[in-house]
Write a protein that holds these residues in place. Structure first.
Motif, short mmCIF file in Angstrom:
data_model
loop_
_atom_site.label_atom_id
_atom_site.label_comp_id
_atom_site.label_asym_id
_atom_site.label_seq_id
_atom_site.Cartn_x
_atom_site.Cartn_y
_atom_site.Cartn_z
N ARG A 66 0.79 -1.07 -0.17
CA ARG A 66 -0.10 -0.04 0.00
C ARG A 66 0.74 1.38 0.17
O ARG A 66 0.45 2.25 -0.68
CB ARG A 66 -0.94 -0.03 1.24
N LEU A 67 1.86 1.21 0.78
CA LEU A 67 2.86 2.28 0.74
C LEU A 67 3.39 2.77 -0.65
O LEU A 67 3.54 3.76 -1.13
CB LEU A 67 4.12 2.14 1.87
N PHE A 68 3.95 1.47 -1.30
CA PHE A 68 4.44 1.75 -2.64
C PHE A 68 3.55 2.20 -3.56
O PHE A 68 3.90 2.82 -4.63
CB PHE A 68 5.27 0.57 -2.87
N GLU A 69 2.20 1.87 -3.44
CA GLU A 69 1.09 2.35 -4.17
C GLU A 69 1.06 3.69 -4.10
O GLU A 69 0.64 4.36 -4.82
CB GLU A 69 -0.19 1.45 -4.03
N ALA A 70 0.96 4.28 -2.76
CA ALA A 70 0.75 5.57 -2.49
C ALA A 70 1.97 6.49 -3.18
O ALA A 70 1.74 7.58 -3.81
CB ALA A 70 0.85 5.87 -1.07
N ARG A 71 3.10 5.95 -3.09
CA ARG A 71 4.28 6.41 -3.60
C ARG A 71 4.13 6.64 -5.26
O ARG A 71 4.46 7.80 -5.77
CB ARG A 71 5.65 5.68 -3.44
N GLU A 72 3.81 5.48 -5.84
CA GLU A 72 3.44 5.64 -7.39
C GLU A 72 2.25 6.58 -7.74
O GLU A 72 2.15 7.43 -8.49
CB GLU A 72 2.82 4.22 -7.76
N ALA A 73 1.21 6.70 -6.98
CA ALA A 73 0.20 7.71 -7.04
C ALA A 73 0.70 9.11 -6.97
O ALA A 73 -0.05 9.93 -7.68
CB ALA A 73 -0.95 7.44 -6.11
N ALA A 74 1.65 9.33 -6.28
CA ALA A 74 2.15 10.70 -6.10
C ALA A 74 3.25 10.80 -7.13
O ALA A 74 3.23 12.08 -7.44
CB ALA A 74 2.67 10.68 -4.66
N LEU A 75 3.88 9.97 -7.46
CA LEU A 75 5.02 10.15 -8.55
C LEU A 75 4.30 10.48 -10.01
O LEU A 75 5.01 11.24 -10.70
CB LEU A 75 5.91 9.01 -8.50
N GLY A 104 7.26 16.90 -5.80
CA GLY A 104 6.25 15.93 -5.66
C GLY A 104 6.71 14.69 -4.99
O GLY A 104 6.06 14.23 -4.02
N TYR A 105 8.02 14.28 -5.26
CA TYR A 105 8.52 13.40 -4.60
C TYR A 105 8.68 13.51 -2.83
O TYR A 105 8.60 12.87 -2.08
CB TYR A 105 9.56 12.73 -5.17
N LEU A 106 9.19 14.73 -2.65
CA LEU A 106 9.82 15.10 -1.46
C LEU A 106 8.36 15.36 -0.64
O LEU A 106 8.32 14.78 0.58
CB LEU A 106 10.50 16.30 -1.40
N ARG A 107 7.30 15.88 -1.27
CA ARG A 107 6.08 16.11 -0.27
C ARG A 107 5.50 14.81 -0.01
O ARG A 107 4.97 14.54 1.02
CB ARG A 107 5.01 16.82 -1.33
N PHE A 108 5.45 13.62 -0.85
CA PHE A 108 5.09 12.34 -0.41
C PHE A 108 5.90 11.86 0.71
O PHE A 108 5.36 11.10 1.51
CB PHE A 108 5.20 11.55 -1.75
N PRO A 113 5.70 9.53 6.47
CA PRO A 113 6.68 9.35 7.17
C PRO A 113 7.08 7.77 7.25
O PRO A 113 8.16 7.28 7.43
CB PRO A 113 6.87 9.89 8.48
N ALA A 114 5.82 7.10 7.67
CA ALA A 114 6.03 5.59 7.58
C ALA A 114 6.91 4.94 6.25
O ALA A 114 7.37 4.00 6.57
CB ALA A 114 4.66 4.89 7.81
N PHE A 115 6.66 5.51 5.37
CA PHE A 115 7.37 4.88 3.97
C PHE A 115 8.97 5.12 4.25
O PHE A 115 9.40 3.89 4.06
CB PHE A 115 7.06 5.82 2.76
N VAL A 116 9.46 6.32 4.82
CA VAL A 116 10.85 6.31 5.07
C VAL A 116 11.16 5.34 6.03
O VAL A 116 12.29 4.49 6.08
CB VAL A 116 11.07 7.77 5.11
N SER A 117 10.68 5.25 7.28
CA SER A 117 10.78 4.67 8.44
C SER A 117 10.75 2.97 7.94
O SER A 117 11.78 2.48 8.45
CB SER A 117 9.87 4.83 9.37
N LEU A 118 9.92 2.65 7.24
CA LEU A 118 9.98 1.00 6.99
C LEU A 118 11.11 0.79 5.98
O LEU A 118 11.32 -0.26 6.05
CB LEU A 118 8.70 0.58 6.29
#
Length: 214
Positions: A66-75, A104-108, A113-118
């Motif tokens: 789910r986190l990587f899907e959110a990253r893709e949706a932001a990118l 856009g990437y930085l704002r995501f 923050p859970a994306f970076v932590s995990l």
């Protein structure tokens, strides 16, 4: 209760479990968060995570996916101006669409923050669980390859796409990954509204130089 409301209730419960698991796994890691704690944090029974996901590993994989899907949706929208530039549909200097993509990437990253932590936890633990979770994305590679293909037209270097991706991700992720370690030591605050703007500018300066001189 009809089948529709039941499905909606089930989906709400599933999302609540994913929200709780994301927060607890990010804070404590895979081993440090129990499924019972995740169920309680979601406002559900202690057995709810097993009912919806089975094993703890499956819940963890669902969180990562789910986190990587959110990253893709932001990118995807963030890099759209850069794609347009590569196609010759945006006549601005390269730095302009590159800045929009970097921001856009930085704002995501800052907003999730859970994306970076995990990802950092996975790096420390060898990445086996991340490798087992569906998370593939070629968005950055694809857009940078398109930019490289425009190199003869705009006088860019025939840069290495993989190296450019590594530079982009490192410049974006590292400051936020160390917002409680390195940043305070050098007097920076990730919560400062101007912080992301400065990081965006640094990413653009470094990447633009790499794309022109590699």
């Amino acid at each position: 209760m009809s089948e529709g409301p039941r499905r909606r209730d089930a989906e709400r419960s599933r999302q609540a479990l994913l929200d709780a698991a994301e927060e607890l796994f990010a804070a404590r890691g895979f081993a440090g968060a129990s499924v019972a704690e995740i169920g309680a944090a979601a406002g559900l029974s202690r057995e709810a995570p097993r009912y919806f996901f089975g094993r703890k590993e499956a819940l963890y994989a669902a969180v990562l996916t789910r986190l990587f899907e959110a990253r893709e949706a932001a990118l995807a929208p963030a890099v759209a101006p850069l794609r347009a530039w590569a196609a010759g549909d945006d006549e601005r200097p390269l730095e302009a669409p590159l800045a929009e993509a970097a921001e856009g990437y930085l704002r995501f990253l800052a907003g999730r923050p859970a994306f970076v932590s995990l990802v950092q936890r996975e790096a420390l633990e060898g990445g086996a669980r991340l490798a087992a979770a569906p998370h593939e994305s070629t968005t950055l590679e694809d857009v940078l390859r398109a930019v490289r293909d425009a190199a003869p037209r705009d006088g860019l270097a025939r840069f290495d796409v993989a190296e450019a991706v590594v530079a982009w991700v490192a410049l974006s992720v590292l400051p936020l990954a160390h917002q409680h370690t390195l940043l305070p030591a050098v007097g920076l605050d990730a919560g400062d509204p101007a912080f992301l703007a400065r990081r965006r500018d640094q990413v653009v300066i470094a990447l633009a130089a790499l794309l022109r001189t590699a």
